[in-house]
Every structure is written in structure tokens, then in C-alpha cells.
Design a protein around this motif. Structure first.
Motif, PDB file in Angstrom:
ATOM      1  N   GLY A 139      34.918 -30.902  34.399  1.00  0.00           N
ATOM      2  CA  GLY A 139      33.699 -30.488  34.949  1.00  0.00           C
ATOM      3  C   GLY A 139      32.768 -31.202  36.037  1.00  0.00           C
ATOM      4  N   PRO A 140      31.544 -30.850  36.116  1.00  0.00           N
ATOM      5  CA  PRO A 140      31.006 -31.427  37.235  1.00  0.00           C
ATOM      6  C   PRO A 140      30.702 -32.946  37.040  1.00  0.00           C
ATOM      7  CG  PRO A 140      29.866 -29.456  36.409  1.00  0.00           C
ATOM      8  CD  PRO A 140      30.885 -29.903  35.398  1.00  0.00           C
ATOM      9  N   GLN A 141      30.678 -33.345  35.697  1.00  0.00           N
ATOM     10  CA  GLN A 141      30.766 -34.686  35.543  1.00  0.00           C
ATOM     11  C   GLN A 141      31.978 -35.666  35.444  1.00  0.00           C
ATOM     12  OE1 GLN A 141      27.551 -35.780  35.634  1.00  0.00           O
ATOM     13  NE2 GLN A 141      27.125 -33.562  35.858  1.00  0.00           N
ATOM     14  N   GLY A 142      33.098 -34.936  35.874  1.00  0.00           N
ATOM     15  CA  GLY A 142      34.269 -35.371  35.935  1.00  0.00           C
ATOM     16  C   GLY A 142      35.088 -34.968  34.480  1.00  0.00           C
ATOM     17  N   GLU A 143      36.385 -35.679  34.191  1.00  0.00           N
ATOM     18  CA  GLU A 143      37.143 -35.305  33.136  1.00  0.00           C
ATOM     19  C   GLU A 143      36.952 -35.887  31.596  1.00  0.00           C
ATOM     20  OE1 GLU A 143      41.159 -36.175  34.554  1.00  0.00           O
ATOM     21  OE2 GLU A 143      41.138 -34.645  36.188  1.00  0.00           O
ATOM     22  N   ARG A 144      37.169 -35.316  30.687  1.00  0.00           N
ATOM     23  CA  ARG A 144      36.987 -35.947  29.177  1.00  0.00           C
ATOM     24  C   ARG A 144      37.983 -35.272  28.287  1.00  0.00           C
ATOM     25  NH1 ARG A 144      32.346 -32.978  25.660  1.00  0.00           N
ATOM     26  NH2 ARG A 144      32.218 -30.969  26.739  1.00  0.00           N
ATOM     27  N   THR A 145      38.365 -35.947  27.348  1.00  0.00           N
ATOM     28  CA  THR A 145      39.303 -35.747  26.449  1.00  0.00           C
ATOM     29  C   THR A 145      38.367 -35.553  25.059  1.00  0.00           C
ATOM     30  OG1 THR A 145      40.833 -36.934  27.363  1.00  0.00           O
ATOM     31  CG2 THR A 145      41.599 -36.107  25.186  1.00  0.00           C
ATOM     32  N   VAL A 146      38.586 -34.341  24.327  1.00  0.00           N
ATOM     33  CA  VAL A 146      38.044 -34.031  23.057  1.00  0.00           C
ATOM     34  C   VAL A 146      38.970 -33.772  21.922  1.00  0.00           C
ATOM     35  CG1 VAL A 146      36.402 -32.631  21.876  1.00  0.00           C
ATOM     36  CG2 VAL A 146      36.052 -33.090  24.351  1.00  0.00           C
ATOM     37  N   PRO A 147      38.982 -34.605  21.086  1.00  0.00           N
ATOM     38  CA  PRO A 147      39.836 -34.414  19.878  1.00  0.00           C
ATOM     39  C   PRO A 147      39.713 -32.822  19.317  1.00  0.00           C
ATOM     40  CG  PRO A 147      38.934 -36.334  19.629  1.00  0.00           C
ATOM     41  CD  PRO A 147      38.303 -35.783  20.626  1.00  0.00           C
ATOM     42  N   ILE A 148      40.592 -32.181  18.825  1.00  0.00           N
ATOM     43  CA  ILE A 148      40.495 -30.843  18.464  1.00  0.00           C
ATOM     44  C   ILE A 148      39.650 -30.727  17.155  1.00  0.00           C
ATOM     45  CG2 ILE A 148      42.428 -30.597  16.876  1.00  0.00           C
ATOM     46  CD1 ILE A 148      42.676 -27.589  18.095  1.00  0.00           C
ATOM     47  N   CYS A 149      39.531 -31.900  16.431  1.00  0.00           N
ATOM     48  CA  CYS A 149      38.541 -31.791  15.192  1.00  0.00           C
ATOM     49  C   CYS A 149      37.081 -32.006  15.455  1.00  0.00           C
ATOM     50  CB  CYS A 149      39.073 -32.917  14.120  1.00  0.00           C
ATOM     51  SG  CYS A 149      38.991 -34.604  14.970  1.00  0.00           S
ATOM     52  N   GLU A 150      36.868 -32.379  17.059  1.00  0.00           N
ATOM     53  CA  GLU A 150      35.500 -32.530  17.214  1.00  0.00           C
ATOM     54  C   GLU A 150      35.280 -31.207  18.179  1.00  0.00           C
ATOM     55  OE1 GLU A 150      35.095 -36.185  18.946  1.00  0.00           O
ATOM     56  OE2 GLU A 150      35.867 -37.428  17.203  1.00  0.00           O
ATOM     57  N   PHE A 151      35.965 -30.415  18.379  1.00  0.00           N
ATOM     58  CA  PHE A 151      35.775 -29.512  19.418  1.00  0.00           C
ATOM     59  C   PHE A 151      34.777 -28.255  19.075  1.00  0.00           C
ATOM     60  CE2 PHE A 151      37.718 -25.775  22.321  1.00  0.00           C
ATOM     61  CZ  PHE A 151      36.974 -26.212  23.229  1.00  0.00           C
ATOM     62  N   TYR A 152      35.103 -27.536  17.907  1.00  0.00           N
ATOM     63  CA  TYR A 152      34.442 -26.583  17.284  1.00  0.00           C
ATOM     64  C   TYR A 152      32.982 -27.012  16.648  1.00  0.00           C
ATOM     65  CZ  TYR A 152      39.107 -24.247  17.701  1.00  0.00           C
ATOM     66  OH  TYR A 152      40.294 -23.620  18.074  1.00  0.00           O
ATOM     67  N   THR A 153      32.053 -26.047  17.060  1.00  0.00           N
ATOM     68  CA  THR A 153      30.821 -26.165  16.492  1.00  0.00           C
ATOM     69  C   THR A 153      30.329 -25.337  15.672  1.00  0.00           C
ATOM     70  OG1 THR A 153      29.550 -25.464  18.535  1.00  0.00           O
ATOM     71  CG2 THR A 153      30.286 -27.790  18.722  1.00  0.00           C
ATOM     72  N   GLY A 154      30.933 -24.040  15.737  1.00  0.00           N
ATOM     73  CA  GLY A 154      30.405 -23.058  14.893  1.00  0.00           C
ATOM     74  C   GLY A 154      31.273 -21.776  15.229  1.00  0.00           C
ATOM     75  N   PRO A 155      30.984 -20.806  14.620  1.00  0.00           N
ATOM     76  CA  PRO A 155      31.868 -19.323  14.894  1.00  0.00           C
ATOM     77  C   PRO A 155      31.666 -19.193  16.395  1.00  0.00           C
ATOM     78  CG  PRO A 155      30.484 -19.216  12.906  1.00  0.00           C
ATOM     79  CD  PRO A 155      30.171 -20.313  13.432  1.00  0.00           C
ATOM     80  N   GLY A 156      32.767 -19.060  17.110  1.00  0.00           N
ATOM     81  CA  GLY A 156      32.688 -18.769  18.415  1.00  0.00           C
ATOM     82  C   GLY A 156      32.371 -19.820  19.451  1.00  0.00           C
ATOM     83  N   ARG A 157      31.865 -21.022  18.843  1.00  0.00           N
ATOM     84  CA  ARG A 157      31.230 -21.897  19.826  1.00  0.00           C
ATOM     85  C   ARG A 157      31.928 -23.318  19.578  1.00  0.00           C
ATOM     86  NH1 ARG A 157      26.971 -20.520  16.171  1.00  0.00           N
ATOM     87  NH2 ARG A 157      27.050 -22.316  15.219  1.00  0.00           N
ATOM     88  N   THR A 158      32.023 -23.905  20.787  1.00  0.00           N
ATOM     89  CA  THR A 158      32.700 -25.123  20.935  1.00  0.00           C
ATOM     90  C   THR A 158      31.862 -26.157  21.865  1.00  0.00           C
ATOM     91  OG1 THR A 158      33.747 -24.725  23.066  1.00  0.00           O
ATOM     92  CG2 THR A 158      34.872 -23.877  21.282  1.00  0.00           C
ATOM     93  N   VAL A 159      32.314 -27.442  22.002  1.00  0.00           N
ATOM     94  CA  VAL A 159      31.629 -28.314  22.928  1.00  0.00           C
ATOM     95  C   VAL A 159      32.009 -28.115  24.381  1.00  0.00           C
ATOM     96  CG1 VAL A 159      31.617 -29.945  20.893  1.00  0.00           C
ATOM     97  CG2 VAL A 159      33.378 -30.275  22.692  1.00  0.00           C
TER      98      VAL A 159
END
Length: 296
Positions: A139-159
Motif C-alpha cells: 500500500g501507500p505506506q509500503g509492504e506488510r505481512t499479515v498472518p491469516i489468523c489476524e486478517f479477518y475482522t468480521g463478516p466480509g471484513r478484513t484488515v
């Protein structure tokens, strides 16, 4: 007709990110099998689209120098299923995405879209949880890596932020080497059906194939997001492959970690029944694939 404000074909990832920043209501599109449906239904009507579908660096599967497996976000389901590395190292993932929709969808739809749309019913999601996959975002701030267990925040929503592009996924060597698994999808029909429930199990056995050294249990449609049943996993670690009591306890413990809902596809009660039964079936098949003799 689709109500689309504009359509931009990005040249590369940075070009896509810049286009998303420039257009405040822009949305990423790749295969379009989810995005175009939402637009047609009026949910995302009038939005600008930034296509990443033809960016070469987002396609394919390759083995990295450290042995980790990289999967491009814009790689289609059919490509994943037929890729030699997938077939050799994580055939379970290829089998899971081969259950998505029909041939046309599998030839067009991408694993990046399947994960990033945030749906708990995504056929790749529970398997990717069982693989402890890492999600790569740019993204605009650069690259990042997210474990899949931290990716989902709710139904149809992610980080994932709107301006970010999912570029790929990493499956670490230690999460596929020596592991074997099975994904079971339950639906009212055998084909072109959204999962009523999805269950993914992976096991690692001892050298003599008699003891379960490690196990992973992932579900889709067992809660508002895909999930892992870590308490159930602990039950089986160190158990014998033919320990029927441990297998039963494994499946019953999973029931304490899920939160399915009733919908027009199935009641909560029926999904709970599936959660318990599919855990046992997927585990039994995973042990068999790993070379163990499970008579449970």
C-alpha cells in the motif's frame, strides 16, 4: 449493464496502489467474480475499478530460496489446482479451490479475491488457516505481512485497507513439509454450491506413523469468519492414530470453539452436527494420506 464509474488497468502493483489513492471510491478488481456481482446487485454501483488482473508479478506459484511456497494473489483457481508445486507440496489446497463454483469461475476467479472478500464460506479460507498462511499486502505506506489468523475482522471484513493490494501468500516450509490433509465441503449440491460448511484438517505423524505429532483444524461457515479450533488441536497432539477416544474428544471439543448461525442453507443445529462429523471424517482421511492406519 454494470454501473461503473471508471475502469483502470494497472501496469504494476505500485501503479495500482497510486490509482487507488488517487480515486477515493476505487476498488480493486482481478477476476471480478465477486466484485461484478456486487455491482450488478447495486451494492457497489457507481464505483471506479482498478484492475490488477494482468499484472504478471501477481500470478503463478513458485518455491522461494528458503523453501517457502509463494502463491500470487491473481493466480486463478484452476491454475492453482493444476500447478505441479501445489500438487506435490499442498494438494489439499488445490482440491479445495477446485470446489469453487463451476469451470468458468475457476478459470477466472483468483485466490486473492477469494481470501480478500472476507467471506467465511470461501473454499480456500479454512485450508489457508490450516496452512498458517501469510498474506502479503502492498500500500501507500509500503509492504506488510499479515498472518491469516489476524486478517479477518468480521463478516466480509478484513484488515486490508482500501488502498492496499494483496500481492500474494506465503506458506512456510514448516507448515507443509511432513503434513498431510483433507478438505471436506458440505453443500446441498455436489457442484456450483456455496459451502454450508467447510472443514480442513492437516496432520503430521511420527516417523513410525503411529502417533499424531501435530494437527490443525480449520472451518468455514462455523462462525462469522473462518477459524481454527486450537483447543481441539491440543487434544490430539501425542495421541495414537487409532485412539478412538481422543478422536471423539477432538471432534466434541471443536463444538466449544465455533459459533455457527442459522441461515436459509442450514440451521445452527445442523451445522453443529456437521462440525463434529466432518472433523472426524477429515481427520481419518488425513491420517490415511499421511500413511497412518486409523480404524476410528
Amino acid at each position: 449493464m454494470f454501473d461503473i464509474k471508471s475502469f483502470y488497468e494497472a501496469r504494476d502493483v505500485q501503479d495500482a496502489v497510486q490509482a487507488l489513492v488517487k480515486e477515493p471510491d476505487a476498488e480493486v478488481i482481478s477476476g471480478g467474480t465477486d466484485v461484478l456481482i456486487r455491482i450488478r446487485e447495486g451494492k457497489d454501483a457507481g464505483k471506479a475499478l482498478v484492475s490488477i488482473h494482468n499484472i504478471p508479478e501477481l500470478k503463478g506459484v513458485r518455491l522461494l530460496e528458503n523453501g517457502d511456497l509463494w502463491i500470487g494473489a491473481a493466480t486463478s483457481f484452476s491454475h492453482i489446482t493444476n500447478d505441479p508445486l501445489i500438487q506435490r507440496l499442498v494438494p489439499m489446497l488445490g482440491e479445495a479451490v477446485d470446489m469453487v463454483g463451476g469451470p468458468q469461475i475457476r478459470n477466472t476467479g483468483t485466490i486473492g479475491g477469494n481470501i480478500c472478500n472476507g467471506a467465511t464460506s470461501a473454499d480456500s479460507a479454512s485450508t489457508m488457516w490450516a496452512l498458517d498462511a501469510l498474506i502479503l499486502l502492498s500500500g501507500p505506506q509500503g509492504e506488510r505481512t499479515v498472518p491469516i489468523c489476524e486478517f479477518y475482522t468480521g463478516p466480509g471484513r478484513t484488515v486490508r485497507e482500501r488502498e492496499e493490494v494483496c500481492t500474494g501468500f506465503i506458506i512456510r516450509k514448516e507448515n507443509y513439509e511432513g503434513w498431510y490433509g483433507q478438505y471436506i465441503k458440505y453443500g446441498k449440491r455436489k457442484a456450483m454450491e456455496i459451502a454450508t460448511l467447510g472443514c480442513a484438517v492437516r496432520v503430521k505423524l511420527s516417523e513410525d506413523k503411529r502417533v499424531i505429532e501435530d494437527v490443525r483444524l480449520g472451518y468455514g461457515v462455523a462462525g462469522p469468519t473462518p477459524l481454527r479450533c486450537r483447543k481441539a488441536e491440543e487434544i490430539l497432539k501425542g495421541a495414537g492414530v487409532d485412539d478412538k477416544e481422543a478422536l471423539e474428544q477432538f471432534a466434541k471439543t471443536a463444538l466449544t470453539e465455533v459459533n455457527p448461525r442459522s441461515s436459509w442453507r442450514a440451521s445452527r443445529e445442523f451445522r453443529l452436527q456437521l462440525i463434529e462429523e466432518l472433523a472426524k471424517r477429515a481427520l481419518t482421511e488425513s491420517i490415511r494420506r499421511a500413511g497412518g492406519n486409523c480404524n476410528a
